[in-house]
Design a protein around this motif. Structure first.
Motif, PDB file in Angstrom:
ATOM      1  N   GLU A  48       0.807  -1.223   0.000  1.00 40.39           N
ATOM      2  CA  GLU A  48       0.000   0.000   0.000  1.00 40.39           C
ATOM      3  C   GLU A  48       0.840   1.274   0.000  1.00 40.39           C
ATOM      4  O   GLU A  48       0.299   2.372  -0.151  1.00 40.39           O
ATOM      5  CB  GLU A  48      -0.942  -0.013   1.201  1.00 40.39           C
ATOM      6  N   GLN A  49       2.164   1.143   0.137  1.00 43.67           N
ATOM      7  CA  GLN A  49       3.043   2.314   0.060  1.00 43.67           C
ATOM      8  C   GLN A  49       3.544   2.562  -1.370  1.00 43.67           C
ATOM      9  O   GLN A  49       4.307   3.496  -1.600  1.00 43.67           O
ATOM     10  CB  GLN A  49       4.248   2.128   0.987  1.00 43.67           C
ATOM     11  N   PHE A  55      -0.993   3.772 -10.996  1.00 39.23           N
ATOM     12  CA  PHE A  55      -1.610   2.677 -10.255  1.00 39.23           C
ATOM     13  C   PHE A  55      -1.819   3.038  -8.788  1.00 39.23           C
ATOM     14  O   PHE A  55      -1.042   3.795  -8.207  1.00 39.23           O
ATOM     15  CB  PHE A  55      -0.748   1.407 -10.330  1.00 39.23           C
ATOM     16  N   LYS A  56      -2.849   2.450  -8.223  1.00 40.92           N
ATOM     17  CA  LYS A  56      -3.102   2.541  -6.785  1.00 40.92           C
ATOM     18  C   LYS A  56      -3.257   1.127  -6.248  1.00 40.92           C
ATOM     19  O   LYS A  56      -3.973   0.304  -6.838  1.00 40.92           O
ATOM     20  CB  LYS A  56      -4.370   3.350  -6.502  1.00 40.92           C
ATOM     21  N   ILE A  57      -2.587   0.827  -5.156  1.00 46.74           N
ATOM     22  CA  ILE A  57      -2.580  -0.532  -4.605  1.00 46.74           C
ATOM     23  C   ILE A  57      -3.217  -0.530  -3.221  1.00 46.74           C
ATOM     24  O   ILE A  57      -2.912   0.320  -2.384  1.00 46.74           O
ATOM     25  CB  ILE A  57      -1.144  -1.087  -4.531  1.00 46.74           C
ATOM     26  N   GLU A  58      -4.100  -1.481  -2.998  1.00 45.64           N
ATOM     27  CA  GLU A  58      -4.723  -1.666  -1.696  1.00 45.64           C
ATOM     28  C   GLU A  58      -4.663  -3.143  -1.320  1.00 45.64           C
ATOM     29  O   GLU A  58      -4.817  -4.006  -2.179  1.00 45.64           O
ATOM     30  CB  GLU A  58      -6.180  -1.213  -1.715  1.00 45.64           C
ATOM     31  N   ARG A  59      -4.462  -3.403  -0.052  1.00 45.63           N
ATOM     32  CA  ARG A  59      -4.535  -4.776   0.436  1.00 45.63           C
ATOM     33  C   ARG A  59      -5.975  -5.077   0.808  1.00 45.63           C
ATOM     34  O   ARG A  59      -6.582  -4.379   1.605  1.00 45.63           O
ATOM     35  CB  ARG A  59      -3.620  -4.984   1.641  1.00 45.63           C
ATOM     36  N   GLY A 109     -13.430  -2.829  -9.461  1.00 45.64           N
ATOM     37  CA  GLY A 109     -12.512  -3.341  -8.465  1.00 45.64           C
ATOM     38  C   GLY A 109     -12.621  -2.652  -7.124  1.00 45.64           C
ATOM     39  O   GLY A 109     -11.727  -2.790  -6.276  1.00 45.64           O
ATOM     40  N   ARG A 110     -13.692  -1.930  -6.893  1.00 41.78           N
ATOM     41  CA  ARG A 110     -13.893  -1.270  -5.606  1.00 41.78           C
ATOM     42  C   ARG A 110     -14.564  -2.231  -4.621  1.00 41.78           C
ATOM     43  O   ARG A 110     -15.487  -2.952  -4.984  1.00 41.78           O
ATOM     44  CB  ARG A 110     -14.753  -0.024  -5.776  1.00 41.78           C
ATOM     45  N   TRP A 342       0.501 -17.227   0.087  1.00 39.24           N
ATOM     46  CA  TRP A 342      -0.832 -17.747   0.383  1.00 39.24           C
ATOM     47  C   TRP A 342      -1.629 -16.865   1.326  1.00 39.24           C
ATOM     48  O   TRP A 342      -2.849 -16.960   1.396  1.00 39.24           O
ATOM     49  CB  TRP A 342      -0.722 -19.144   0.997  1.00 39.24           C
ATOM     50  N   ASP A 343      -0.969 -15.954   2.063  1.00 40.56           N
ATOM     51  CA  ASP A 343      -1.647 -15.300   3.173  1.00 40.56           C
ATOM     52  C   ASP A 343      -2.146 -13.886   2.910  1.00 40.56           C
ATOM     53  O   ASP A 343      -2.677 -13.253   3.821  1.00 40.56           O
ATOM     54  CB  ASP A 343      -0.732 -15.288   4.401  1.00 40.56           C
ATOM     55  N   GLU A 344      -2.007 -13.352   1.684  1.00 44.38           N
ATOM     56  CA  GLU A 344      -2.467 -11.992   1.446  1.00 44.38           C
ATOM     57  C   GLU A 344      -2.892 -11.797  -0.001  1.00 44.38           C
ATOM     58  O   GLU A 344      -2.435 -12.495  -0.909  1.00 44.38           O
ATOM     59  CB  GLU A 344      -1.378 -10.979   1.813  1.00 44.38           C
ATOM     60  N   LEU A 345      -3.789 -10.808  -0.188  1.00 44.93           N
ATOM     61  CA  LEU A 345      -4.301 -10.497  -1.517  1.00 44.93           C
ATOM     62  C   LEU A 345      -4.360  -8.987  -1.681  1.00 44.93           C
ATOM     63  O   LEU A 345      -4.915  -8.284  -0.810  1.00 44.93           O
ATOM     64  CB  LEU A 345      -5.679 -11.107  -1.708  1.00 44.93           C
ATOM     65  N   TYR A 346      -3.818  -8.485  -2.797  1.00 44.80           N
ATOM     66  CA  TYR A 346      -3.829  -7.066  -3.103  1.00 44.80           C
ATOM     67  C   TYR A 346      -4.632  -6.800  -4.370  1.00 44.80           C
ATOM     68  O   TYR A 346      -4.752  -7.684  -5.234  1.00 44.80           O
ATOM     69  CB  TYR A 346      -2.395  -6.540  -3.320  1.00 44.80           C
ATOM     70  N   ILE A 347      -5.142  -5.582  -4.486  1.00 43.91           N
ATOM     71  CA  ILE A 347      -5.783  -5.150  -5.722  1.00 43.91           C
ATOM     72  C   ILE A 347      -4.999  -3.975  -6.271  1.00 43.91           C
ATOM     73  O   ILE A 347      -4.569  -3.076  -5.531  1.00 43.91           O
ATOM     74  CB  ILE A 347      -7.269  -4.779  -5.509  1.00 43.91           C
ATOM     75  N   ILE A 348      -4.779  -4.005  -7.587  1.00 40.64           N
ATOM     76  CA  ILE A 348      -4.036  -2.949  -8.284  1.00 40.64           C
ATOM     77  C   ILE A 348      -5.010  -2.321  -9.273  1.00 40.64           C
ATOM     78  O   ILE A 348      -5.455  -2.979 -10.206  1.00 40.64           O
ATOM     79  CB  ILE A 348      -2.803  -3.512  -9.002  1.00 40.64           C
ATOM     80  N   ARG A 349      -5.317  -1.050  -9.065  1.00 41.02           N
ATOM     81  CA  ARG A 349      -6.274  -0.355  -9.921  1.00 41.02           C
ATOM     82  C   ARG A 349      -5.585   0.766 -10.682  1.00 41.02           C
ATOM     83  O   ARG A 349      -4.766   1.497 -10.113  1.00 41.02           O
ATOM     84  CB  ARG A 349      -7.422   0.224  -9.102  1.00 41.02           C
ATOM     85  N   PRO A 350      -5.937   0.954 -11.957  1.00 39.11           N
ATOM     86  CA  PRO A 350      -5.410   2.108 -12.704  1.00 39.11           C
ATOM     87  C   PRO A 350      -5.915   3.413 -12.077  1.00 39.11           C
ATOM     88  O   PRO A 350      -7.061   3.483 -11.632  1.00 39.11           O
ATOM     89  CB  PRO A 350      -5.956   1.917 -14.113  1.00 39.11           C
ATOM     90  N   GLN A 351      -5.068   4.423 -12.043  1.00 39.61           N
ATOM     91  CA  GLN A 351      -5.458   5.728 -11.497  1.00 39.61           C
ATOM     92  C   GLN A 351      -6.341   6.481 -12.509  1.00 39.61           C
ATOM     93  O   GLN A 351      -6.116   6.378 -13.706  1.00 39.61           O
ATOM     94  CB  GLN A 351      -4.213   6.567 -11.200  1.00 39.61           C
TER      95      GLN A 351
END
Length: 351
Positions: A48-49, A55-59, A109-110, A342-351
């Motif tokens: 998330e940093q 791109f914008k990344i969120e966990r 993707g929201r 296996w333990d995390e999932l992120y989403i990458i969205r175009p700005q």
């Protein structure tokens, strides 16, 4: 006397530094002294940093536990309105191990909704706009996939007193299958007797048609309620071979290390010595180049498989290497899901 005291203190410092260096270099027979090329200084890890104009990344979620019964603890499947539902294991202890946790993403993707369900003896199934819960005796449904409504609507039971003749039951089953509406079977044994019920949707209602069976009945996959769900992405079963849609641009070695590969199945771990460092990658998301880096990376290439690139991460010398797979799911709407473990999932969205 004071001079001897300062000499003793000096010797103690020298000894302490010697053992600190020795401890720090344990399992590290060699270090790279060549500095990193400045062309790679702006690469960032996927979290998330991550700073970018594109791109914008969120966990989205993390999971705390993984087991043999749930080797893929985060699963993603498509649902109505071109949305995605994320099914993430909630287990943190014995009390929560059978609970359910879901997240809903819209077309862009929201994150539009989430739900946590305490286990009450029911098993959920996703069938189009319905979320169906059933056990051996009862069933109900909600329309949470469609509109977020968690109101419980109970099934209507048919032949609960087992008064229907066999030919009437068979006729109804044939009609349900022919109609093309949603249906599934469930069979079970209770107090030495075998039963089966057919759940089906008809005229805006869900029904359960009961039937006594002459013996144990196995429900075929094509009649199971789980056939309506198709996962498009999951974590937990990574492949160390780098995916074709990801390119390793550069590997910067930092220190050579001894480590192990856990083979499993009762086989002792194998030992290896290789360079650990930083990996610099690129892939394409929404038509744009997406660069990223991975720290503590080990890259292996062996002749037995024509020198395919295999990726691992290693936390410390002598430790067990962990498979790293930069896995991406790209939606038709442009956003992407990413998981390296296996333990995390992120989403990458175009700005």
């Amino acid at each position: 006397m004071k001079n001897w005291m300062w000499i003793a203190i000096g010797l103690m410092i020298v000894v302490a530094v010697f053992y600190l260096i020795k401890w720090k270099n344990a399992g590290v027979p060699e270090r790279n002294k060549v500095p990193l090329d400045q062309a790679y200084l702006n690469f960032q890890a996927i979290n998330e940093q991550y700073q970018s104009k594109l791109f914008k990344i969120e966990r989205i979620c993390t999971v705390a536990a993984r087991s043999a019964s749930s080797p893929e603890p985060i699963r993603v499947f498509q649902t109505v309105n071109q949305q995605l539902i994320i099914d993430a294991d909630p287990k943190v202890d014995e009390e929560t191990k059978n609970d359910y946790r879901y997240y809903k993403l819209d077309q862009q993707g929201r994150l539009v909704d989430s739900i946590y369900i305490k286990y009450e003896g029911y098993w959920p199934k996703f069938i189009a706009r319905f979320m169906v819960f059933s056990n051996e005796q009862k069933a109900y449904y909600t329309t949470w996939p469609l509109d977020g409504d968690t109101t419980r609507h109970h099934f209507v039971s048919l032949n609960a007193d087992f008064s229907w003749p066999k030919d009437k039951i068979d006729q109804k089953i044939r009609a349900v299958k022919k109609s093309g509406h949603y249906y599934f079977f469930h069979a079970f044994r209770d107090h030495g007797k075998d039963f089966r019920w057919l759940a089906f949707y008809e005229q805006q209602h869900w029904y359960m048609l009961w039937e006594k069976m002459p013996g144990y009945t196995e429900v075929a996959d094509e009649d199971s309620g789980y056939r309506y769900r198709s996962d498009v992405f999951h974590t937990g079963t990574p492949d160390p071979v780098i995916p074709e849609d990801v390119r390793l641009i550069h590997f910067y070695p930092e220190e050579k290390m001894e480590y192990k590969h856990a083979i499993g199945g009762g086989t002792p771990p194998s030992s290896a010595t290789n360079w650990r460092g930083k990996g610099f990658f690129s892939t394409v998301i929404a038509g744009n180049n997406f660069p990223f880096k991975v720290d503590q990376l080990v890259v292996e290439q062996e002749g037995f498989d024509k020198f395919k690139t295999r990726l691992y991460t290693l936390r410390e010398p002598g430790g067990v290497a962990r498979i790293y797979e930069p896995a991406f799911y790209r939606s038709e709407q442009g956003f992407a899901l990413y998981s390296g473990n296996w333990d995390e999932l992120y989403i990458i969205r175009p700005q």
